[in-house]
Design a protein around this motif. Structure first.
Motif, PDB file in Angstrom:
ATOM      1  N   LEU A   5      72.816  -9.040  68.299  1.00 24.89           N
ATOM      2  CA  LEU A   5      74.060  -8.786  67.576  1.00 24.89           C
ATOM      3  C   LEU A   5      73.856  -8.431  66.100  1.00 24.89           C
ATOM      4  CD1 LEU A   5      76.386 -11.574  69.014  1.00 24.89           C
ATOM      5  CD2 LEU A   5      76.429  -9.127  69.521  1.00 24.89           C
ATOM      6  N   GLU A  11      82.935  -3.592  67.446  1.00 18.48           N
ATOM      7  CA  GLU A  11      83.008  -4.596  68.496  1.00 18.48           C
ATOM      8  C   GLU A  11      82.333  -4.098  69.764  1.00 18.48           C
ATOM      9  OE1 GLU A  11      87.233  -5.174  68.696  1.00 18.48           O
ATOM     10  OE2 GLU A  11      87.501  -3.572  70.144  1.00 18.48           O
ATOM     11  N   TYR A  14      79.639  -8.463  74.877  1.00 19.11           N
ATOM     12  CA  TYR A  14      78.375  -9.188  74.805  1.00 19.11           C
ATOM     13  C   TYR A  14      78.455 -10.338  75.794  1.00 19.11           C
ATOM     14  CZ  TYR A  14      74.629 -12.062  72.828  1.00 19.11           C
ATOM     15  OH  TYR A  14      73.497 -12.826  72.658  1.00 19.11           O
ATOM     16  N   CYS A  17      81.932 -11.016  76.986  1.00 23.06           N
ATOM     17  CA  CYS A  17      82.913 -11.466  75.996  1.00 23.06           C
ATOM     18  C   CYS A  17      83.025 -10.428  74.883  1.00 23.06           C
ATOM     19  CB  CYS A  17      82.480 -12.788  75.378  1.00 23.06           C
ATOM     20  SG  CYS A  17      82.149 -14.066  76.597  1.00 23.06           S
ATOM     21  N   VAL A  19      83.077  -9.331  71.288  1.00 21.80           N
ATOM     22  CA  VAL A  19      82.607  -9.832  70.001  1.00 21.80           C
ATOM     23  C   VAL A  19      82.859  -8.754  68.956  1.00 21.80           C
ATOM     24  CG1 VAL A  19      80.616 -10.639  68.674  1.00 21.80           C
ATOM     25  CG2 VAL A  19      80.815 -11.225  71.096  1.00 21.80           C
ATOM     26  N   THR A  20      83.469  -9.138  67.831  1.00 23.53           N
ATOM     27  CA  THR A  20      83.762  -8.221  66.740  1.00 23.53           C
ATOM     28  C   THR A  20      82.986  -8.651  65.506  1.00 23.53           C
ATOM     29  OG1 THR A  20      85.998  -7.926  67.590  1.00 23.53           O
ATOM     30  CG2 THR A  20      85.603  -7.208  65.340  1.00 23.53           C
ATOM     31  N   LYS A  21      82.311  -7.703  64.868  1.00 23.48           N
ATOM     32  CA  LYS A  21      81.593  -7.980  63.625  1.00 23.48           C
ATOM     33  C   LYS A  21      82.589  -7.908  62.480  1.00 23.48           C
ATOM     34  CE  LYS A  21      78.088  -8.205  60.733  1.00 23.48           C
ATOM     35  NZ  LYS A  21      77.226  -9.318  60.571  1.00 23.48           N
ATOM     36  N   TYR A  27      81.230 -13.163  62.814  1.00 29.73           N
ATOM     37  CA  TYR A  27      81.633 -12.590  64.090  1.00 29.73           C
ATOM     38  C   TYR A  27      82.906 -13.263  64.582  1.00 29.73           C
ATOM     39  CZ  TYR A  27      76.808 -11.066  63.886  1.00 29.73           C
ATOM     40  OH  TYR A  27      75.629 -10.511  63.479  1.00 29.73           O
ATOM     41  N   ILE A  29      84.943 -14.193  67.993  1.00 29.46           N
ATOM     42  CA  ILE A  29      84.833 -14.326  69.435  1.00 29.46           C
ATOM     43  C   ILE A  29      85.794 -15.422  69.883  1.00 29.46           C
ATOM     44  CG2 ILE A  29      82.801 -15.820  69.155  1.00 29.46           C
ATOM     45  CD1 ILE A  29      81.932 -14.856  71.969  1.00 29.46           C
ATOM     46  N   PRO A  37      74.855 -14.901  64.915  1.00 25.72           N
ATOM     47  CA  PRO A  37      74.725 -14.580  66.340  1.00 25.72           C
ATOM     48  C   PRO A  37      74.378 -15.802  67.192  1.00 25.72           C
ATOM     49  CG  PRO A  37      73.576 -12.941  65.038  1.00 25.72           C
ATOM     50  CD  PRO A  37      73.983 -14.042  64.107  1.00 25.72           C
ATOM     51  N   VAL A  40      77.487 -17.487  68.078  1.00 22.99           N
ATOM     52  CA  VAL A  40      78.161 -16.743  69.145  1.00 22.99           C
ATOM     53  C   VAL A  40      77.593 -17.189  70.494  1.00 22.99           C
ATOM     54  CG1 VAL A  40      78.492 -14.463  70.203  1.00 22.99           C
ATOM     55  CG2 VAL A  40      78.723 -14.726  67.731  1.00 22.99           C
ATOM     56  N   ILE A  44      79.678 -19.160  73.530  1.00 20.02           N
ATOM     57  CA  ILE A  44      79.734 -18.623  74.897  1.00 20.02           C
ATOM     58  C   ILE A  44      79.208 -19.660  75.890  1.00 20.02           C
ATOM     59  CG2 ILE A  44      78.741 -16.899  76.469  1.00 20.02           C
ATOM     60  CD1 ILE A  44      78.879 -14.913  74.106  1.00 20.02           C
TER      61      ILE A  44
END
Length: 74
Positions: A5, A11, A14, A17, A19-21, A27, A29, A37, A40, A44
């Motif tokens: 990531l 986005e 991932y 799911c 995921v938007t930076k 991030y 999520i 990351p 993240v 998850i």
């Protein structure tokens, strides 16, 4: 070691799911902002464990098809 990531722009999907930076913030999520990351990945993992605990899978019809039901009531 570089994370998958690290190079994310915008986005993407991932591990199933979205995921938007967020520039300068980390991030996004599941509606939560996390800083790295690795966070993240942890979110998850925790979400997957929660879902796994609440699902029951059974054969409920005559054709032998599987049916998954969420045992948690919202």
């Amino acid at each position: 070691m570089a994370h998958e990531l690290d190079s994310l722009r915008g986005e993407r999907n991932y591990h199933g799911c979205l995921v938007t930076k967020l520039i300068g913030k980390g991030y996004l999520i599941f509606g939560k902002v996390v800083g790295s990351p690795l966070e993240v990945d942890e979110l998850i993992r925790v979400a997957g464990e929660a879902i796994e605990k609440s699902l029951t899978v059974s054969v409920t019809n005559s054709n032998g098809a599987f049916q998954a039901e969420n045992s948690e009531k919202v």
